[in-house]
Motif scaffolding. Sequence first.
Motif, mmCIF file in Angstrom:
data_model
loop_
_atom_site.group_PDB
_atom_site.id
_atom_site.type_symbol
_atom_site.label_atom_id
_atom_site.label_comp_id
_atom_site.label_asym_id
_atom_site.label_seq_id
_atom_site.Cartn_x
_atom_site.Cartn_y
_atom_site.Cartn_z
ATOM 1 N N ILE A 71 0.851 -1.200 0.000
ATOM 2 C CA ILE A 71 0.000 0.000 0.000
ATOM 3 C C ILE A 71 0.887 1.251 0.000
ATOM 4 O O ILE A 71 0.681 2.191 -0.777
ATOM 5 N N ASN A 72 1.898 1.260 0.870
ATOM 6 C CA ASN A 72 2.765 2.433 0.990
ATOM 7 C C ASN A 72 3.478 2.725 -0.323
ATOM 8 O O ASN A 72 3.565 3.880 -0.749
ATOM 9 N N LYS A 73 3.947 1.699 -0.979
ATOM 10 C CA LYS A 73 4.631 1.890 -2.273
ATOM 11 C C LYS A 73 3.659 2.436 -3.327
ATOM 12 O O LYS A 73 3.988 3.334 -4.094
ATOM 13 N N MET A 74 2.448 1.900 -3.351
ATOM 14 C CA MET A 74 1.491 2.327 -4.375
ATOM 15 C C MET A 74 1.117 3.801 -4.179
ATOM 16 O O MET A 74 0.985 4.545 -5.143
ATOM 17 N N VAL A 75 0.963 4.216 -2.927
ATOM 18 C CA VAL A 75 0.641 5.633 -2.679
ATOM 19 C C VAL A 75 1.864 6.504 -2.984
ATOM 20 O O VAL A 75 1.740 7.571 -3.596
ATOM 21 N N ARG A 76 3.037 6.036 -2.609
ATOM 22 C CA ARG A 76 4.280 6.794 -2.862
ATOM 23 C C ARG A 76 4.450 7.081 -4.343
ATOM 24 O O ARG A 76 4.845 8.161 -4.746
ATOM 25 N N GLY A 98 -0.809 3.848 3.975
ATOM 26 C CA GLY A 98 -0.649 4.671 2.779
ATOM 27 C C GLY A 98 -0.140 6.070 3.096
ATOM 28 O O GLY A 98 0.564 6.691 2.288
ATOM 29 N N ILE A 99 -0.481 6.559 4.269
ATOM 30 C CA ILE A 99 -0.151 7.952 4.623
ATOM 31 C C ILE A 99 1.322 8.128 5.020
ATOM 32 O O ILE A 99 1.995 9.064 4.551
ATOM 33 N N LEU A 100 1.823 7.234 5.882
ATOM 34 C CA LEU A 100 3.145 7.463 6.488
ATOM 35 C C LEU A 100 4.244 7.570 5.430
ATOM 36 O O LEU A 100 4.350 6.717 4.539
ATOM 37 N N GLY A 101 5.041 8.613 5.531
ATOM 38 C CA GLY A 101 6.139 8.820 4.584
ATOM 39 C C GLY A 101 5.700 9.460 3.277
ATOM 40 O O GLY A 101 6.532 9.711 2.404
ATOM 41 N N LYS A 106 -2.553 13.096 -1.160
ATOM 42 C CA LYS A 106 -3.875 13.252 -0.563
ATOM 43 C C LYS A 106 -4.428 11.859 -0.234
ATOM 44 O O LYS A 106 -4.514 11.009 -1.132
ATOM 45 N N CYS A 107 -4.753 11.641 1.022
ATOM 46 C CA CYS A 107 -5.232 10.325 1.473
ATOM 47 C C CYS A 107 -6.577 10.517 2.157
ATOM 48 O O CYS A 107 -6.699 11.337 3.074
ATOM 49 N N ILE A 108 -7.579 9.761 1.732
ATOM 50 C CA ILE A 108 -8.938 9.914 2.258
ATOM 51 C C ILE A 108 -9.414 8.584 2.841
ATOM 52 O O ILE A 108 -9.369 7.552 2.157
ATOM 53 N N GLY A 109 -9.855 8.625 4.075
ATOM 54 C CA GLY A 109 -10.417 7.437 4.721
ATOM 55 C C GLY A 109 -11.901 7.620 4.971
ATOM 56 O O GLY A 109 -12.352 8.747 5.220
ATOM 57 N N VAL A 110 -12.653 6.524 4.885
ATOM 58 C CA VAL A 110 -14.105 6.562 5.137
ATOM 59 C C VAL A 110 -14.473 5.347 5.984
ATOM 60 O O VAL A 110 -14.078 4.225 5.653
ATOM 61 N N ASP A 111 -15.194 5.579 7.060
ATOM 62 C CA ASP A 111 -15.687 4.457 7.870
ATOM 63 C C ASP A 111 -16.875 4.964 8.681
ATOM 64 O O ASP A 111 -16.876 6.114 9.144
ATOM 65 N N ASN A 112 -17.880 4.094 8.848
ATOM 66 C CA ASN A 112 -19.003 4.493 9.713
ATOM 67 C C ASN A 112 -18.975 3.740 11.041
ATOM 68 O O ASN A 112 -19.908 3.847 11.818
ATOM 69 N N THR A 140 -4.341 14.666 4.643
ATOM 70 C CA THR A 140 -5.225 13.529 4.923
ATOM 71 C C THR A 140 -6.608 14.014 5.350
ATOM 72 O O THR A 140 -6.744 15.043 6.018
ATOM 73 N N LEU A 141 -7.600 13.254 4.977
ATOM 74 C CA LEU A 141 -8.985 13.579 5.330
ATOM 75 C C LEU A 141 -9.678 12.307 5.791
ATOM 76 O O LEU A 141 -9.392 11.222 5.263
ATOM 77 N N PHE A 142 -10.585 12.454 6.742
ATOM 78 C CA PHE A 142 -11.366 11.294 7.167
ATOM 79 C C PHE A 142 -12.839 11.677 7.246
ATOM 80 O O PHE A 142 -13.187 12.748 7.754
ATOM 81 N N TYR A 143 -13.696 10.799 6.733
ATOM 82 C CA TYR A 143 -15.137 11.022 6.769
ATOM 83 C C TYR A 143 -15.801 9.874 7.516
ATOM 84 O O TYR A 143 -15.705 8.727 7.076
#
Length: 245
Positions: A71-76, A98-101, A106-112, A140-143
């Motif tokens: 995941i980290n490589k793909m976001v990098r 995905g966020i670290l480093g 732009k990283c967006i997380g979603v969870d209810n 980073t953003l979280f919803y």
Amino acid sequence: MPLSAAEYLQQIQFQHLQPSHPTSEDYAARITPSEELQNTLLPEAAELSEQLLHTLLGMPRMSTFAVASLINKMVREMPADQCFLNVGTWCGFSFFSGILGNPQKKCIGVDNFSEFNPDNQARETFMRLYNRIRSQYTETLFYEMDYQYYFQHHQDPVGMDIYDGEHSYANQLKGLQIAEPVLAPGALILVDDTNMPHVHQATLDFIALKPDQYTLLADLKTANNCHPTFWNGIMLLQKTPAPSL
Ligand SMILES: C[S@@+](CC[C@H](N)C(=O)[O-])C[C@H]1O[C@@H](n2cnc3c(N)ncnc32)[C@H](O)[C@@H]1O
């Protein structure tokens, strides 16, 4: 030239415990983070990212160091104008991986927090860690909401997508389909828990609904859930890249 995501995943090796070796499915009886690290051989040196990911291994998680590194490589390596979207963060492991480093991404997380959240513990763990991380990672953003509601408003082109929300056939297919219009050409999609037959089938059906638009890059099973290699199985998909000029 860095490895492609598919090459990277293909070249991840395990020293002792292989994905096909049965392990305990008991979450509490998993091998320790240091044993998991020792078992996992990554194909590419990315020292800073690896060290940052080590710090996540002690948190509650439904994934592994191998998957976090992918995941980290793909976001990098994601283009700067695209975002990483993770539906289903739970305590945050896949999202933070995905966020670290990757402070520019732009990283967006979603969870209810509708699942695996007794006494609100998962939400509290997520919020505590997320508040710490976002002071440094300002992109980073979280919803906190249902993913279908979230997609009524999402706009950015997505370069890296993880659907790890509720895993019924219907939601798995919907989770992939709903993101489809905003996926950038060449976008990568990681699906996990693909040992479950209906998750696997929903992912194949998603590909079949868009013939010639999605390629299955990898389809990796593990002997059981909670496995220290690829957890409960993963699939990696790619949307067809734009033709080069
Ligand atoms: C398997 S867990 C995610 C594990 C996480 N990715 C990790 O790395 O540890 C699934 C998460 O999906 C969330 N979820 C389930 N249904 C959802 C929905 N309709 N909208 C948003 N999130 C949902 C649950 O609250 C739960 O936190």
